[in-house]
Write a protein that holds these residues in place. Structure first.
Motif, mmCIF file in Angstrom:
data_model
loop_
_atom_site.group_PDB
_atom_site.id
_atom_site.type_symbol
_atom_site.label_atom_id
_atom_site.label_comp_id
_atom_site.label_asym_id
_atom_site.label_seq_id
_atom_site.Cartn_x
_atom_site.Cartn_y
_atom_site.Cartn_z
ATOM 1 N N LEU A 60 0.657 -1.475 -0.011
ATOM 2 C CA LEU A 60 -0.053 -0.325 -0.031
ATOM 3 C C LEU A 60 0.908 1.302 0.048
ATOM 4 O O LEU A 60 2.148 1.822 0.588
ATOM 5 C CB LEU A 60 -0.656 0.392 1.299
ATOM 6 N N ASN A 62 1.226 6.078 -0.069
ATOM 7 C CA ASN A 62 0.087 7.440 0.043
ATOM 8 C C ASN A 62 -0.476 6.974 -1.208
ATOM 9 O O ASN A 62 -2.052 7.718 -0.756
ATOM 10 C CB ASN A 62 1.037 7.946 -0.378
ATOM 11 N N ASP A 64 -2.413 5.287 -3.254
ATOM 12 C CA ASP A 64 -3.134 3.815 -3.447
ATOM 13 C C ASP A 64 -4.403 4.013 -2.084
ATOM 14 O O ASP A 64 -5.571 4.146 -2.025
ATOM 15 C CB ASP A 64 -2.259 3.051 -2.801
ATOM 16 N N ASP A 65 -3.643 4.535 -0.998
ATOM 17 C CA ASP A 65 -4.542 4.953 0.509
ATOM 18 C C ASP A 65 -5.294 6.303 0.006
ATOM 19 O O ASP A 65 -6.248 6.219 0.526
ATOM 20 C CB ASP A 65 -3.959 5.572 1.449
ATOM 21 N N LEU A 68 -8.703 5.497 -1.714
ATOM 22 C CA LEU A 68 -9.245 5.395 -0.442
ATOM 23 C C LEU A 68 -10.285 6.132 0.232
ATOM 24 O O LEU A 68 -11.450 5.629 1.086
ATOM 25 C CB LEU A 68 -8.746 4.001 0.106
ATOM 26 N N ARG A 102 -7.847 -2.045 -1.103
ATOM 27 C CA ARG A 102 -7.625 -2.075 0.650
ATOM 28 C C ARG A 102 -6.760 -3.739 0.569
ATOM 29 O O ARG A 102 -6.712 -3.347 1.912
ATOM 30 C CB ARG A 102 -8.700 -2.626 0.678
#
Length: 191
Positions: A60, A62, A64-65, A68, A102
């Motif tokens: 994961l 930054n 990618d997060d 979310l 996720r």
């Protein structure tokens, strides 16, 4: 057995396809993605679909997060352009893609390797070739540390472990690395 290290694809599937083809040409059958897979480029869905088909473990990052959740305490200022690109990217993705993101893990351990995006403790940490404070990257019991985030190809020894940053797939030309034991070779490929 050699292991491919890729990072910072940032939604560039053409570049990822070129890297995958080059890894196949080199006979490298396994790889790890060090994060920042989909956000930022024009082919986020294709990148996530390709990574799923390849079955590579993915760290994961930054970015990618960021897909979310918009961070309340980002170490870098978020621009309107970044927020607009995030909304566009989310509109390209299906719920299964968000579930895939996720499933990305903050760190991955594999055969003496510890993989992460920024550092083992945070995807936002930055280690550069001239950084003096490398305490966040000192981890006992690993032979190789692999991280991305800075889009720079380089290596050095940190606390007895080999640290490798494979560069960025989304660079022009796309960058990656191949690790064999504690030996690393850096590559750039045309597409």
């Amino acid at each position: 057995m050699p292991l491919g290290l890729v990072s910072d694809i940032h939604g560039d599937d053409r570049a990822l396809a070129a890297v995958v083809a080059e890894l196949e040409r080199l006979g490298v059958e396994r790889a790890v993605c060090l994060g920042d897979a989909a956000q930022g480029g024009d082919e986020p869905r294709q990148v996530l679909d390709r990574l799923a088909a390849l079955g590579w473990p993915v760290v994961l990052g930054n970015a990618d997060d960021f897909l979310l959740e918009v961070p309340a305490d980002s170490p870098e200022e978020l621009t309107e352009a970044q927020l607009a690109k995030r909304e566009w990217t989310l509109a390209q993705l299906e719920p299964r893609h968000l579930d895939q993101i996720r499933s990305f893990r903050p760190t991955i351990r594999l055969d003496g390797l510890l993989a992460f995006h920024g550092s083992p403790r945070s995807y936002d940490d930055v280690l550069l070739p001239d950084s003096e404070d490398d305490a966040a990257w000192r981890v006992d019991g690993v032979d190789v540390l692999a991280g991305g985030h800075t889009h720079l190809q380089w290596t050095r020894v940190v606390g007895g472990a080999l640290y490798v940053n494979p560069g960025a797939v989304m660079s022009n030309p796309p960058e990656f690395a191949v690790l064999t034991g504690r030996s690393v070779e850096f590559f750039r490929c045309a597409y």
